[in-house]
Scaffold this motif. Sequence first.
Motif, PDB file in Angstrom:
ATOM      1  N   LYS A 178       3.601   9.476  -8.730  1.00  0.00           N
ATOM      2  CA  LYS A 178       2.437   9.484  -7.845  1.00  0.00           C
ATOM      3  C   LYS A 178       1.226   9.008  -8.622  1.00  0.00           C
ATOM      4  O   LYS A 178       0.980   9.446  -9.753  1.00  0.00           O
ATOM      5  N   SER A 850       3.956   5.159   5.751  1.00  0.00           N
ATOM      6  CA  SER A 850       5.240   5.076   5.058  1.00  0.00           C
ATOM      7  C   SER A 850       5.658   3.616   4.990  1.00  0.00           C
ATOM      8  O   SER A 850       6.211   3.064   5.951  1.00  0.00           O
ATOM      9  N   THR A 852       7.948   2.223   3.044  1.00  0.00           N
ATOM     10  CA  THR A 852       9.414   2.237   3.090  1.00  0.00           C
ATOM     11  C   THR A 852       9.852   3.689   3.103  1.00  0.00           C
ATOM     12  O   THR A 852       9.017   4.607   3.104  1.00  0.00           O
ATOM     13  N   ARG A 854      10.915   5.179   0.689  1.00  0.00           N
ATOM     14  CA  ARG A 854      10.616   5.739  -0.620  1.00  0.00           C
ATOM     15  C   ARG A 854       9.149   5.638  -1.011  1.00  0.00           C
ATOM     16  O   ARG A 854       8.701   6.352  -1.900  1.00  0.00           O
ATOM     17  N   LEU A 855       8.403   4.782  -0.340  1.00  0.00           N
ATOM     18  CA  LEU A 855       7.035   4.498  -0.753  1.00  0.00           C
ATOM     19  C   LEU A 855       6.050   4.892   0.344  1.00  0.00           C
ATOM     20  O   LEU A 855       6.187   4.472   1.496  1.00  0.00           O
ATOM     21  N   ASP A 856       5.053   5.714  -0.031  1.00  0.00           N
ATOM     22  CA  ASP A 856       3.989   6.136   0.883  1.00  0.00           C
ATOM     23  C   ASP A 856       2.639   5.726   0.321  1.00  0.00           C
ATOM     24  O   ASP A 856       2.417   5.775  -0.894  1.00  0.00           O
ATOM     25  N   THR A 903      -0.708   6.785  -3.965  1.00  0.00           N
ATOM     26  CA  THR A 903       0.562   6.068  -3.819  1.00  0.00           C
ATOM     27  C   THR A 903       1.676   6.950  -4.356  1.00  0.00           C
ATOM     28  O   THR A 903       1.605   7.422  -5.498  1.00  0.00           O
ATOM     29  N   SER A 904       2.707   7.192  -3.531  1.00  0.00           N
ATOM     30  CA  SER A 904       3.826   8.045  -3.932  1.00  0.00           C
ATOM     31  C   SER A 904       5.125   7.267  -3.811  1.00  0.00           C
ATOM     32  O   SER A 904       5.376   6.605  -2.788  1.00  0.00           O
ATOM     33  N   TYR A 905       5.958   7.365  -4.843  1.00  0.00           N
ATOM     34  CA  TYR A 905       7.243   6.673  -4.832  1.00  0.00           C
ATOM     35  C   TYR A 905       8.333   7.650  -5.258  1.00  0.00           C
ATOM     36  O   TYR A 905       8.174   8.403  -6.235  1.00  0.00           O
ATOM     37  N   ARG A 906       9.420   7.676  -4.506  1.00  0.00           N
ATOM     38  CA  ARG A 906      10.550   8.569  -4.785  1.00  0.00           C
ATOM     39  C   ARG A 906      11.778   7.742  -5.142  1.00  0.00           C
ATOM     40  O   ARG A 906      12.036   6.693  -4.528  1.00  0.00           O
TER      41      ARG A 906
END
Length: 907
Positions: A178, A850, A852, A854-856, A903-906
Motif C-alpha cells: 500500500k 477497483s 482490477t 488486485r489493484l485499488d 494505492t493498494s495491491y494484493r
Amino acid sequence: MLAVSTLLAATVLPTLAYGQETSQPAAAPAEADTTEVIVTGVTMKTKKVQSTISTSTITEKDMQILAASGTAQLLANIPGFLPEGGTAGETHNNVQVRGLPQAGGYRYVPNLIDGLPAYEEPEAPFMNNDVFIKPDIMTVRVEAVKGGPGGILYSNALGAAVNYITRTGTDEFEGGYKLELGSDDRVRNDLFVSGPLTKNLTFAVGGFYRTSNGVRDPGFTANAGGQIRGNLKYTSDDGSLTVLLMGQHIDDRTAFYQNVPYAVPATATPGTTAAPFTVDTDLIQNLGLDFGTGTPVSNQTSFYQLYDASGKQFTLDIKDGIHPKFDIFTAEVEKVFGNGWKFNANIRSTEGSNGFSAMFQDPPVDTSYLINGNPRNSGDTGFNGLIHSAPYAPWYQNAVAVKAYYTDSVTGTDLTTAKAAPAYLANNVPVRGFVEATTLVSDLRLAKNLDLGWSSHDLTFGVYNSHYTYDVFSVFARAYSTIEDSSRKVDFYAVDANGQQVGPSITKDSIVSPALFGLGATSSEQTKALYFLDHLTLLDDRLNIDAGVRWQELVINRVTTNSFNPGNTSANVTPNNVTVGSTNDSLAYKNVAIPNGAPQYDHQKYQGTGWSLGANYRLSGGKSGEGDTAIYATIAKSFRLPGFEDYIFGGPATNASTGAVAQGNLVEHIMQYEGGIRFANNQFAISLSGFYIDFEAKEILGSTLVDLSASVGGTPCSTVPTPANCPVVRDSYHNKLENKGVEFEYYYHPDYLPGLKIQGSIVLQDPKISNDVAYRDGIINGSYHTVAVGSYVPQRQPKTVVNFRPSYTFTSIPLTIYGQAYYYGERFAGNDDTAIYPAYTQVNAGALWSVTDRLDLQLHIDNLNDASSFTEGGSINANTTMSDGRYVGVARPLIGRSWKVVTSYRF
C-alpha cells in the motif's frame, strides 16, 4: 481530523453493528452477517450478536478503506468513544469514553495487541498508550468492548478495552503493498508477505515506513519512521497445540501539536458558570497562525538549550517529536486436552524508550506588559523592574529602557540595527521528557467445558502477572517568539540612550528560564491478578450468561525528584567563560529551577475487586442468513488501580507541616448498567443500547494553603503578607460522576437500490461530575476561596455525537463514492463550565475505484467543508488580556482540509 477513520467508513458495510465483510466495491451487496465472532472480552469465540456486552469491530477491509493515520482516528469509529481526533498529530491524542472524566490520554481505555498490553500502564506521562499502537497492513482486525467481562479479563479496563489483532500466516502464500500520498507531503509505504514454511509452520512479516511534514507543516519533516513485525505459528497435526512467536520493532517519530494562541475582542465578556463564554471561531481572532494549518513551531523555534537534573546543559530538539524505540516479543501457547480441558499461556516482553520533545503554549503575552509589568497584576514590575532590583541593579545603571528584538537580527551589542519585535508574542513552554520502560507480562488460563445436560459451562480460571518499570526525566522551560508561520525567536535587552546593550541580556536565545520545573522518577511496579469467568449457555443456545470476578493487587516502589514537591534547586548556571554582569552574560542563567528535588521514596500496595454479570437472549433467528433479534443486559463493578499520574507525577504528597504522606485512596471504582437490543436482516442492522454509569474517582488533595486561623508571634496568618512559619492546611475530596446515555448504530441497504448504503451512529449522553465535600483551593485577599459542593459537565465531553455515512456503489463500473457528516456537540473547555467550544459538523468525501481484482485506487478528502472548532484549551478570564483590551487564550483547533491518495495491491 477528529473522526477521519469514522468518516471514511461510509464505504464499508455495517461492521460496527454486525461486522459484515465487504466485497470489492462493485460487487453485489451481501446480507448482514450475524455469524461474526469476536475474541475480545470473552474466553471463547462468541457470535457478536450473542455477546452480553457492547462490542464494536473494525475489519481488515474496513481499515483498507479507512486509511486512518493514527490510533485515535481509528477509534472514532466506535460509538461511546470520544477521541479528539488527530489534532495532536498521529500520536499522543486524547481518547475519552462514555463521559469518564480525564485530562487526556488513554487512562480508562487500555489498548491491547492480541489480548496483551504492549505496556502495562495505559497513561504514562510522556508515553501515552498509542506510542505502541500503530495499525498497519499487519493489523487485520480491531475489537473494542465496553464494560462487562472486559473489566474481568484485562487490567484497568474500567471504561473499555481495545484489542488490535495481528496477521498470521496461512497455508497459502500471499502479500500486499500500500502506498499513501498526501497533502502534507506524506509518503507512506506498507508491505506484508505471509505463507507456509512447512506443513505445520507458517510465517507473516510486514510493517510500514512513513515520512511527512505533518498535518501542521512546521517547515521540516515532522514525521519519519515506522515499525517492522513478524511471527511464526506452529500447529500440530491434530490441531490440539498451537505455538505463536511474535516480534516487533518500533522506531518512529511524529510531531506533537499543542495549542494555538488566539484573541477575543475587548467587547466580549469573560464567561462565568451562570453565563459561559462561547469560544466561537467566527468571533475569536487568530494572532498570526491559521487555525486550520498553523503551528507555533518552526525551524528556528525547534531548538533550545535547557538544563537537566545534574545542572548540565543539553539541547532540546523539537524536531525529534514523539520518538518511541521499542522491542516487543510475544509467545502464545494453546493446548487442548481431552475431556474439555484447555490451557493458554500468553507472555510478552517490552523494552525500550520514548522521547517527548514538544512545545506547549500558555496564553500569548503583550510585549509591553513583559517590559513594564501588567497593571492588572499587583506587584508585577516587568523586566524593567527586574533589572533595577537587587542584585542586578549595578549592572544596569546606564539603562534607559528594555526592548525586544528578533533574535536573528541581533549581531552584537549595537542594537540600533536590530529589528524590534511585534506587540504580541507566543508564550512558549519548551518541554523535554525521556522515558525508559520495560514490561514483562504473563496471562495464564485454564479452561474447562462442562456439559450438565440442561446447561453448558465454559469455565476459565486465570492468573495474570505483570512486572514493569518506568524511569523518567523531564524539564519545562519558558521562551518567547513571534506568532506567525515560520515563527522567529525574540530576545529582550536593556539599552542605553544610544541604543547600545547594557549589562546581561534578559533572555538567552529567547529563553527567560531554561528550567522552570521538572520531574524525575525511577519506579518498579508489580501487579498480579486472579480472575474467573463462566460462560453459561442455556435453552438450546438461545440464552447466554457471562459471570465473572477479578481480584488484582498493585505493589509500587518508586523514587521521585519532583520540582513541585519536594522542591528543586535554584541554581546559577552562568558558564565559567562568561564574565558575570557583562553583555555576554544573561539573566536567564540566574535562579534556574534545576529539577533535582530531594529524593522521595515510597512503597505502597493497592487492591481492587470487580465482578460482572451479563445475559443475552436470542428472540429469533439462529440460522446463517436468516438474521437475528437478541436482547442483552449487563451489570458490572470495575476498578482502576493507580497510575503514574497519581503516585509519581501528582503524589503521594507530603503534608508541608507534618511531613506525613497525605495522599488518600487512589483506587477508582465504577458501576455500569447496560442493556439493549440487536436486530439484523438482509437490509437492516440495528443496535440500540442504553447505559448508566456511577463512577467514583480517586481521592484528590487540594492545594497546600496557609492555616489562616493560626498566628505567629502574635501576628495572624491571615495578614498580608503572611508571616513566616505559619502552619498549613490541605483538604481532600472525591469527584463522582453519573452518566446516562443511549448509543444507536444503524445500517440500511435497500433492495430497491442495491448500490446505496446508509450507516452511522447516534450517541446521546448526560455526564455530570460533582465533588463530595466542599474544599479550599486558594487564598484571596486574606480569605479562603472555597469550592462548594456542586455538579458540572466534565471538560471536553459532548452530549451529542452523530455520524451519518452514505455511500453508493455503481453497478456498471467498479466505483464507490462516499461521504459523511460528523456532528460533534458543544462541550465545556474546562471543569469550571465557564467556556464553551462550539458544536461543529465536519464533512468528508471520497471515492474508491477497483482497477482490477488486485489493484485499488482511493481518493479521500478530509474536512471538505473546512469545519472549525477546538478540542482542548483554556478558559477566557479577566486576567488574560492584552494592552488593547482584548482577551487572549490558547486552544487546539481542528485540522483544516486535507487530501490523501491510496494505492493498494494484493498478491
